[in-house]
Design an enzyme around this catalytic site. Sequence first.
Site, PDB file in Angstrom:
ATOM      1  N   GLU A  53     -13.398  16.356 -30.949  1.00  0.00           N
ATOM      2  CA  GLU A  53     -13.207  15.092 -30.230  1.00  0.00           C
ATOM      3  C   GLU A  53     -11.737  14.865 -29.896  1.00  0.00           C
ATOM      4  OE1 GLU A  53     -12.208  11.630 -32.195  1.00  0.00           O
ATOM      5  OE2 GLU A  53     -13.391  12.091 -33.993  1.00  0.00           O
ATOM      6  N   LYS A 188     -15.900   6.868 -42.140  1.00  0.00           N
ATOM      7  CA  LYS A 188     -14.544   6.368 -42.351  1.00  0.00           C
ATOM      8  C   LYS A 188     -14.489   5.504 -43.613  1.00  0.00           C
ATOM      9  CE  LYS A 188     -13.173   6.414 -37.471  1.00  0.00           C
ATOM     10  NZ  LYS A 188     -14.423   6.880 -36.853  1.00  0.00           N
TER      11      LYS A 188
END
Length: 781
Positions: A53, A188
């Site tokens: 990404e 995360k």
Amino acid sequence: MHRLRSLRLPKSFVRGLSSGTRFRPYRLKGAPVDVHPEIEDALAHDKPVVALETALVTHGLPFPSSLEVPMALEEIVRSTGSIPATIGMIDGRVKIGLERHELERLADRRGKPSKISRRDIAAAIALEADGGTTCSATLVFTALAGIKVFATGGLGGVHRGGENSMDVSADLQELTRCPVGLVSSGVKSILDIRRTLEYLETLGVPVISYGESREFPAFFSRHSGHNVPWNVDNPYTAAKILYTQWQLGLQNGALIAVPIPEEYEEVGKEVQEYVDQAIQESEQNGVSKSGKDATPWLLDRIAELSGGQSLASNVAVLKNTALVGGQIAVSYQKLAQDKEARAKAAAKSHSFHLDSSPSSTSLSDNVVSRSHQSPANVVVIGSAAVDITAQELPNTQTGLAVHSTAPGHIKLSVGGVGRNIAEASYRIMEAKFPALSSLLISPVGPDTFGQVLVKKLTEIGMRTDGLIRLPDQNAVCNMVLDSKGALVGGVADMAITERVTGELVLSHLRKHSPSIVAVDANLPTTTLDTLVQYCQEHKTKVLYEPTSTIKSTNILPAIVTAFQEKDAGQAPVTYCTPNLLELTRIYSTAQSDLFELMDHPRWWSAINSFNLGSSFRMELENLARKGVSDFAGSSGTLGFLIEEGIATMAINLLPFFQHLIIKCGEQGVLVVMCIAAHEAPHSGWANARSNIRQRYVVAHGNSGETLVLQHFPSLPVESVANVTGAGDTFVGALLATLANDSTVLYHPSRLGDAINTAQKAAVLTLQSHSAVSPELSRLDK
């Protein structure tokens, strides 16, 4: 610097993406997507690829780490034997694979790149923005390209307090519709891990812990206190999970959670304390309610509190997932190749192991004896089915009324469009061209119907070394006929044919190098695309049988792909054999907004070059006034050529199909063809003029090509027993003739002989209760 190509999906697109039709609109509309040549080549040649990404480049890492880290990740992926595919957006064009200068452009952020999630894709493209793709958008384009593994740092998830704010990352939903293995170090650390895992369970997304423990990692820490149902401790097993999902046709992805390396565990615990502090501050100052801006603020604050320790841990996570992702991609590719090799070996030996009965053993023995024949001149690729035919008796009083049964006969036989064409071509070759051979490539199931299919083919004498063994139920067609043999209705289960990928077929084509390949419209559009590309590259002639009105347009995506090539060349498909309804459907769809093929400059160039003026129209009108048949007692004219627009539609399709042989039922056969400029001077039509008495109209184009439209009346039929296989028999007989002489259409008398042979074959099948008449083997003897 590499030159990027506009979107052209690679041949291996089908392998890992059975739902390739989901992305068909992107492709057909000329989507602003560029595939890097190295990646396109890797996918086309079955090399492992890992997607990366760029949101971390544009929003996640400070400069110069925003440039140095993604370059390092690419090198790590390469070290595993995989090819990196870093995905981003430049000037509103999606880049599957970035050049260094493009990566630099995103990393320095002078162009204020956007953070691109699924919701932002269209807007960012329309506004020609630069952007870094998040997990969500990267998953979309990873699946679009057919890449099976995507490596990143942390996945988005349910935010803390998400039960009230409904703040849930789009990354999670994307995993339900993109069949990609997402390799990350969990979610995360700023998120609610427990609720994220609960939500993933609700979505049905597999979550796999990578290591000896089932404990889900907490990004900076190897421990979260939450277990998941499964764990794997090696890349092969992880790859096997992804491959199994593809085998089963599952359309969701899988999350493979890789813990941070052990040497960062102690630092990670300290960083996690800073994470908790930063989250508390964001709740106090209101940043936590600012949507997508909250994450960058939190990451910056965590880096500030940790004195840079969080950045080092973050980079360690990224490098570790890139390494594992590369290893999984390599294992996936090896697994796929091993499966394909075993499938080839099984097909070659034809040890189908249908059951352990004596009849099955005899069947295997018969199949093996046919597995080492010479290369085939003709290859037919398509459906092969077992036909269950129920036909009512003549003069039945009740007839086939609704909610009732009628007395009649039920018969089990073999059929399928591809199989019928292959049998007809085999029998005509046996009768007229014994030096030639044909091969059927079609899927066969392990069930009783599959056993019947192989046994019947063997009894006919056809080759069976092209059959592809798949675990699905064999194709079955259940038909109900009235007392005259006309089809009343039925049910067809042809799902197994949708599993035939280009890769499964190309190995046979490479082995046989046939002069002509026939395909039916039961094949998936992506497979047809692969086959047309292969035949173009190897200058192999292609015959397309549209099969049915509904499926007739399945070839158009392949033509779209062919038209994207710069080399204009001849029409992508050499022969097409539609009936009148299929011709109309192909024409209307080709000119529709979905395909816009008749707005393409290549189409306009071809049509203009035909140079069809008033004299051609007048000659066509004269032909339309001629009787549909020369036989005494026949009625009707060829007015349908103009009144129903048949001639116009056929001519307009010639840039896509070089030769159209149109089955007009009782109205005969119409041949509309374009002889290329380099072949026209040597053909029998070179100096020909229109001859209405002989039922043909000829035009000579501006570029030296010759256009011919000729009608052939139907042959008389004394009785009809079955109409279902006559069209396929016509095509198979024509195919055999074309294999014997590829220029047969280019000489008036030989064209007449070829059509006459095909019509005779069709009549024999009309008079037979079989899908293809066995009498073809004695035609003209």
